[in-house]
Motif scaffolding. Structure first.
Motif, PDB file in Angstrom:
ATOM      1  N   ARG A 191      32.783  47.794  31.419  1.00 50.44           N
ATOM      2  CA  ARG A 191      32.448  48.104  32.814  1.00 50.44           C
ATOM      3  C   ARG A 191      32.045  46.847  33.572  1.00 50.44           C
ATOM      4  O   ARG A 191      32.288  46.735  34.780  1.00 50.44           O
ATOM      5  CB  ARG A 191      31.304  49.117  32.881  1.00 50.44           C
ATOM      6  CG  ARG A 191      31.575  50.456  32.220  1.00 50.44           C
ATOM      7  CD  ARG A 191      32.728  51.181  32.872  1.00 50.44           C
ATOM      8  NE  ARG A 191      33.982  50.954  32.127  1.00 50.44           N
ATOM      9  CZ  ARG A 191      35.154  51.421  32.490  1.00 50.44           C
ATOM     10  NH1 ARG A 191      35.260  52.110  33.605  1.00 50.44           N
ATOM     11  NH2 ARG A 191      36.217  51.169  31.766  1.00 50.44           N
ATOM     12  N   GLY A 192      31.438  45.912  32.853  1.00 51.64           N
ATOM     13  CA  GLY A 192      30.992  44.688  33.517  1.00 51.64           C
ATOM     14  C   GLY A 192      32.146  43.907  34.117  1.00 51.64           C
ATOM     15  O   GLY A 192      31.993  43.279  35.179  1.00 51.64           O
ATOM     16  N   GLU A 193      33.304  43.925  33.458  1.00 48.20           N
ATOM     17  CA  GLU A 193      34.460  43.210  33.983  1.00 48.20           C
ATOM     18  C   GLU A 193      34.958  43.844  35.277  1.00 48.20           C
ATOM     19  O   GLU A 193      35.350  43.142  36.218  1.00 48.20           O
ATOM     20  CB  GLU A 193      35.573  43.186  32.941  1.00 48.20           C
ATOM     21  CG  GLU A 193      35.210  42.387  31.686  1.00 48.20           C
ATOM     22  CD  GLU A 193      36.428  42.144  30.817  1.00 48.20           C
ATOM     23  OE1 GLU A 193      37.551  42.129  31.360  1.00 48.20           O
ATOM     24  OE2 GLU A 193      36.254  41.971  29.602  1.00 48.20           O
ATOM     25  N   GLU A 228      33.106  45.595  37.376  1.00 53.82           N
ATOM     26  CA  GLU A 228      32.102  45.329  38.404  1.00 53.82           C
ATOM     27  C   GLU A 228      32.213  43.892  38.905  1.00 53.82           C
ATOM     28  O   GLU A 228      32.090  43.628  40.108  1.00 53.82           O
ATOM     29  CB  GLU A 228      30.708  45.597  37.847  1.00 53.82           C
ATOM     30  CG  GLU A 228      30.451  47.071  37.540  1.00 53.82           C
ATOM     31  CD  GLU A 228      29.136  47.294  36.819  1.00 53.82           C
ATOM     32  OE1 GLU A 228      28.405  46.292  36.619  1.00 53.82           O
ATOM     33  OE2 GLU A 228      28.848  48.445  36.450  1.00 53.82           O
ATOM     34  N   ALA A 229      32.467  42.955  37.985  1.00 53.76           N
ATOM     35  CA  ALA A 229      32.616  41.558  38.394  1.00 53.76           C
ATOM     36  C   ALA A 229      33.832  41.376  39.292  1.00 53.76           C
ATOM     37  O   ALA A 229      33.805  40.603  40.260  1.00 53.76           O
ATOM     38  CB  ALA A 229      32.736  40.671  37.158  1.00 53.76           C
ATOM     39  N   ALA A 230      34.919  42.112  38.998  1.00 59.99           N
ATOM     40  CA  ALA A 230      36.117  42.018  39.829  1.00 59.99           C
ATOM     41  C   ALA A 230      35.838  42.523  41.238  1.00 59.99           C
ATOM     42  O   ALA A 230      36.306  41.936  42.229  1.00 59.99           O
ATOM     43  CB  ALA A 230      37.257  42.817  39.187  1.00 59.99           C
ATOM     44  N   ARG A 231      35.048  43.576  41.342  1.00 59.91           N
ATOM     45  CA  ARG A 231      34.714  44.100  42.673  1.00 59.91           C
ATOM     46  C   ARG A 231      33.809  43.130  43.425  1.00 59.91           C
ATOM     47  O   ARG A 231      33.948  42.955  44.649  1.00 59.91           O
ATOM     48  CB  ARG A 231      34.033  45.464  42.538  1.00 59.91           C
ATOM     49  CG  ARG A 231      34.918  46.560  41.950  1.00 59.91           C
ATOM     50  CD  ARG A 231      34.253  47.925  42.045  1.00 59.91           C
ATOM     51  NE  ARG A 231      35.018  48.932  41.324  1.00 59.91           N
ATOM     52  CZ  ARG A 231      34.728  49.354  40.104  1.00 59.91           C
ATOM     53  NH1 ARG A 231      33.682  48.840  39.459  1.00 59.91           N
ATOM     54  NH2 ARG A 231      35.471  50.279  39.528  1.00 59.91           N
ATOM     55  N   VAL A 232      32.893  42.483  42.698  1.00 59.07           N
ATOM     56  CA  VAL A 232      31.954  41.556  43.338  1.00 59.07           C
ATOM     57  C   VAL A 232      32.690  40.372  43.959  1.00 59.07           C
ATOM     58  O   VAL A 232      32.356  39.924  45.058  1.00 59.07           O
ATOM     59  CB  VAL A 232      30.899  41.070  42.315  1.00 59.07           C
ATOM     60  CG1 VAL A 232      30.116  39.890  42.876  1.00 59.07           C
ATOM     61  CG2 VAL A 232      29.958  42.212  41.955  1.00 59.07           C
ATOM     62  N   VAL A 233      33.725  39.864  43.280  1.00 60.12           N
ATOM     63  CA  VAL A 233      34.456  38.708  43.805  1.00 60.12           C
ATOM     64  C   VAL A 233      35.494  39.112  44.845  1.00 60.12           C
ATOM     65  O   VAL A 233      36.236  38.267  45.347  1.00 60.12           O
ATOM     66  CB  VAL A 233      35.138  37.921  42.665  1.00 60.12           C
ATOM     67  CG1 VAL A 233      34.110  37.400  41.679  1.00 60.12           C
ATOM     68  CG2 VAL A 233      36.187  38.778  41.953  1.00 60.12           C
ATOM     69  N   ILE A 288      43.195  42.886  35.586  1.00 59.84           N
ATOM     70  CA  ILE A 288      42.103  43.328  34.700  1.00 59.84           C
ATOM     71  C   ILE A 288      42.491  44.577  33.919  1.00 59.84           C
ATOM     72  O   ILE A 288      42.517  44.592  32.682  1.00 59.84           O
ATOM     73  CB  ILE A 288      40.808  43.595  35.504  1.00 59.84           C
ATOM     74  CG1 ILE A 288      40.411  42.370  36.333  1.00 59.84           C
ATOM     75  CG2 ILE A 288      39.688  44.016  34.542  1.00 59.84           C
ATOM     76  CD1 ILE A 288      39.978  41.185  35.528  1.00 59.84           C
TER      77      ILE A 288
END
Length: 242
Positions: free
Chosen positions: A133-135, A137-142, A153
């Motif tokens: 899930r962290g990956e 979330e990180a994709a959405r953040v960037v 991803i």
């Protein structure tokens, strides 16, 4: 079995080799098209269960439960014999009174695709949930959009996880393709049955059929293992704790 019997699977005037080869190719063709169709249906079913609205999720769950809970042969019968009635009714509504036939090849491909789609949908859904899930979330953040996140991803990681399950689904599709023989389509099982009846050597030709299916599934297994190894290139090997 005598040595003379082996000439029956040759390519001479008395041999069944050419017919068996054509039948094996028909088995692969039916299986490949059904598997691809099942992948499309399975992808849609997985998307519906993951991101669809509640009615869409219910529809996808119903599809999976129904197709995994009824005999495969019954689904083929519905497509082949039931498809004739539906096609005839549509033809009459359009003013066409001639006979309407349904291709055994088309009916078999559609039926097996529908069956395979239910299984592949679960494989794809499990592969998606295996992504950290962290990956995501990180994709959405960037600022990644849905399609870019899907391409960079979700799809690469889900495919890597899904490959073993897809290999199992492919092997199931090959075996299910034998059921299409009930429509009269001359694939491996049907051709073996014809040869066994013509020569009165059922044991010999059914063993030949076994070898044909075993050759197809073995080669398929090797190809899927090669694909799994290719998909894992650059990945750190799993370490086992001593």
């Amino acid at each position: 079995m005598e040595w003379e019997d082996l000439a029956l699977i040759g390519f001479g005037p008395e041999g069944w080799g050419e017919a068996l080869l054509r039948a094996a190719w028909m088995t692969v063709a039916v299986s490949a098209l059904a598997f691809l169709g099942g992948a499309v249906l399975g992808g849609l079913a997985a998307w519906a269960k993951i991101a669809g609205s509640r009615p869409v999720r219910w529809l996808a769950e119903g599809y999976t439960i129904l197709l995994r809970g009824v005999p495969d042969l019954l689904v083929i019968y519905l497509f082949y014999f039931g498809g004739r009635q539906v096609a005839a009714a549509i033809a009459r509504a359009l003013g066409f009174d001639g006979p309407v036939d349904v291709s055994g090849f088309a009916a078999g491909v559609m039926a097996i695709a529908l069956i395979s789609g239910a299984g592949q949908g679960e494989v794809f859904r499990g592969a998606y949930h295996a992504i950290a899930r962290g990956e995501l979330e990180a994709a959405r953040v960037v600022g990644m959009g849905r399609f870019l996140m899907l391409r960079r991803i979700i799809f690469p990681q889900a495919l890597r996880t899904a490959l073993p399950g897809m290999g199992n689904q492919w092997q199931s599709v090959i075996k299910e393709s034998a059921l299409v023989s009930v429509t009269g389509l001359v694939e491996t099982l049907r051709q073996v049955h014809i040869a066994a009846g013509s020569t009165e050597l059922p044991f010999f030709f059914f063993i030949v059929g076994l070898c044909i299916y075993l050759a197809i599934t073995t080669l398929s297994g090797l190809l899927f293992r090669a694909a799994e190894a290719w998909s894992m290139r650059g990945q750190a090997p799993l370490r086992t704790q001593g």
